[in-house]
Scaffold this motif. Sequence first.
Motif, mmCIF file in Angstrom:
data_model
loop_
_atom_site.group_PDB
_atom_site.id
_atom_site.type_symbol
_atom_site.label_atom_id
_atom_site.label_comp_id
_atom_site.label_asym_id
_atom_site.label_seq_id
_atom_site.Cartn_x
_atom_site.Cartn_y
_atom_site.Cartn_z
ATOM 1 N N PRO A 200 0.836 -1.211 0.000
ATOM 2 C CA PRO A 200 0.000 0.000 0.000
ATOM 3 C C PRO A 200 0.866 1.255 0.000
ATOM 4 N N PRO A 201 0.419 2.325 -0.671
ATOM 5 C CA PRO A 201 -0.743 2.353 -1.554
ATOM 6 C C PRO A 201 -0.433 1.617 -2.858
ATOM 7 N N TYR A 202 -1.352 0.787 -3.293
ATOM 8 C CA TYR A 202 -1.082 -0.074 -4.433
ATOM 9 C C TYR A 202 -1.077 0.666 -5.765
ATOM 10 N N LEU A 203 -1.715 1.825 -5.826
ATOM 11 C CA LEU A 203 -1.806 2.571 -7.079
ATOM 12 C C LEU A 203 -1.819 4.061 -6.763
ATOM 13 N N THR A 204 -0.894 4.815 -7.372
ATOM 14 C CA THR A 204 -0.820 6.263 -7.159
ATOM 15 C C THR A 204 -0.743 6.987 -8.494
ATOM 16 N N TRP A 205 -1.042 8.282 -8.475
ATOM 17 C CA TRP A 205 -0.914 9.115 -9.664
ATOM 18 C C TRP A 205 -0.284 10.445 -9.277
ATOM 19 N N SER A 206 0.324 11.104 -10.254
ATOM 20 C CA SER A 206 1.016 12.376 -10.030
ATOM 21 C C SER A 206 0.900 13.224 -11.287
ATOM 22 N N LEU A 207 1.184 14.524 -11.118
ATOM 23 C CA LEU A 207 1.214 15.459 -12.238
ATOM 24 C C LEU A 207 2.509 16.238 -12.200
ATOM 25 N N LEU A 208 3.119 16.427 -13.380
ATOM 26 C CA LEU A 208 4.327 17.230 -13.506
ATOM 27 C C LEU A 208 4.061 18.363 -14.472
ATOM 28 N N GLY A 209 4.531 19.558 -14.127
ATOM 29 C CA GLY A 209 4.352 20.712 -14.984
ATOM 30 C C GLY A 209 5.218 20.630 -16.219
ATOM 31 N N PRO A 210 5.004 21.531 -17.172
ATOM 32 C CA PRO A 210 5.779 21.498 -18.412
ATOM 33 C C PRO A 210 7.273 21.714 -18.196
ATOM 34 N N ASP A 211 7.649 22.314 -17.058
ATOM 35 C CA ASP A 211 9.069 22.489 -16.761
ATOM 36 C C ASP A 211 9.660 21.294 -16.029
ATOM 37 N N GLY A 212 8.859 20.257 -15.794
ATOM 38 C CA GLY A 212 9.341 19.055 -15.141
ATOM 39 C C GLY A 212 9.181 19.031 -13.640
ATOM 40 N N THR A 213 8.722 20.130 -13.043
ATOM 41 C CA THR A 213 8.529 20.142 -11.592
ATOM 42 C C THR A 213 7.222 19.440 -11.234
ATOM 43 N N THR A 214 7.194 18.818 -10.072
ATOM 44 C CA THR A 214 6.028 18.056 -9.647
ATOM 45 C C THR A 214 4.953 18.999 -9.117
ATOM 46 N N ARG A 215 3.787 18.956 -9.746
ATOM 47 C CA ARG A 215 2.657 19.786 -9.324
ATOM 48 C C ARG A 215 1.756 19.060 -8.335
ATOM 49 N N ARG A 216 1.680 17.755 -8.454
ATOM 50 C CA ARG A 216 0.935 16.944 -7.492
ATOM 51 C C ARG A 216 1.803 15.748 -7.128
ATOM 52 N N ASN A 217 2.101 15.629 -5.838
ATOM 53 C CA ASN A 217 2.886 14.502 -5.366
ATOM 54 C C ASN A 217 2.074 13.208 -5.507
ATOM 55 N N PRO A 218 2.745 12.043 -5.451
ATOM 56 C CA PRO A 218 2.011 10.779 -5.590
ATOM 57 C C PRO A 218 0.788 10.718 -4.683
#
Length: 476
Positions: A200-218
Amino acid sequence: MTATAPHGAPPPVDAAHDPHLSGAFEPVIDEIDAGDLEVTGELPPEMDGMYLRNGPNPRFTPLGSYVYPLEGDGMVHGLRVSDGRAHYTNRFVRTPALDVEVAAGRALWGGLMTGYTPGEDEVGPTLAHTFKDMPDINVVRHGGRLLALGESATPFRLTPELATCGRETFDGTIPAGITAHPKVDPRTGEMAVFCYGLEPPYLTWSLLGPDGTTRRNPTAVPDVDEPVMVHDMALTERFLVLVLAPLYFDIAAAMRGGSMLAWRPDDGTRVALIPRDGGPVRWATSEAYWSWHNANAYETDDGRVVLDYVQWSRPGGMSPDTGPIVGGLARAEIDPVAGTMSRRFLVDPASMEFPRVDDRRLGRRHDVVALGTITGRQPLVPGDHDAVVWLDPETGRTVRWEAPEYAVGEPCFVPRPGDDDTAHGWWVTFALERTDRSSCFLVFSGADPGAGPVATVRIPVRVPLGLHGAWLPTQE
């Protein structure tokens, strides 16, 4: 490749009789650079960039087992095109485990289905009893990073010359890694990623901005209470789309000598619509089916989500079921409010894979899906195709190019600079001649791909069949 196993390890597999370690898939060892390649026809003068393709390429004969397409050392093949000329480069993705094996001159890790890992006396304390990194499935460029991607693991960053820099954790924000099929929104430049795990957690998602920085952590996907394999994803304007087929990891069975993966069709297949703004996840369920790859997804004016994908009745080689596997390009229509979905094949079921669209259409309506497929004139193993088909999902119109003399790879779209019309661009792929095993790079006109290649670039070395690739324009 070598046939020697370290002490206590499983014996090497019989590579000569494994269809994914021989023939069109036989690995190559040498890394080369070659320029001024022979061109038949004419490379479009506007085509300026590099086509990269990754794929499993074991440096040494695997020990105990080999499961295509999930394992093997990564090798990235690149063809740089500019001013009507072409230059070829290939490089291994040099992971720490591969470096140790190269120093030893033999394979040290067992295949995924063996459970064997080497000890400290063979590989040192850092790598002892760890799983081997295998960034061998895809290659993408985003936010100034060129990444070789594996199956739910930390990517490895590459230089523009394809040298390996090391692991990429996105400045420590995504330490567990991502899967091999992130999706980039062409309108916002944002990249959506996901990762599955055995704990756990068995499934996560994230978002990265166009500059490569993480906008949403896992972020954990709710209502996933055991480890499940999810290979690909899709993206719409509002949602990440994840298909959770009932293919589960069964560690207890693997410890008893059984399969690590269990197919439980009675559970059905679930589709998660994950709002990109972090809102509640919406689910839809259907009878069980398996899918390796999605072509694209988009939203209709009335709020439904349309997903085009390659559907299989079950995962081949990963379940005890026997008998034929039915598959083909399909469409699902999902109602996020009602939680319902309908599915239908867009063409008569046939063996086809590696669906691609013009990447500038990701998340919105597309008018063509290109796939590798078969003519049926010869027996072929999964991942080997002798034809390419282009299909309009709205009209059902298909165009085929058949070439039984070739083993054909995944098609990839190359846009004409400054032109938004898919018909004005080109489709490209690597191909391997079946008799003499020579290789080439094929370029098809987007307006009339069924007419055959408008340019053929001869590669001076063999390029085995592989998996996924990307076109990287020079101007980016």
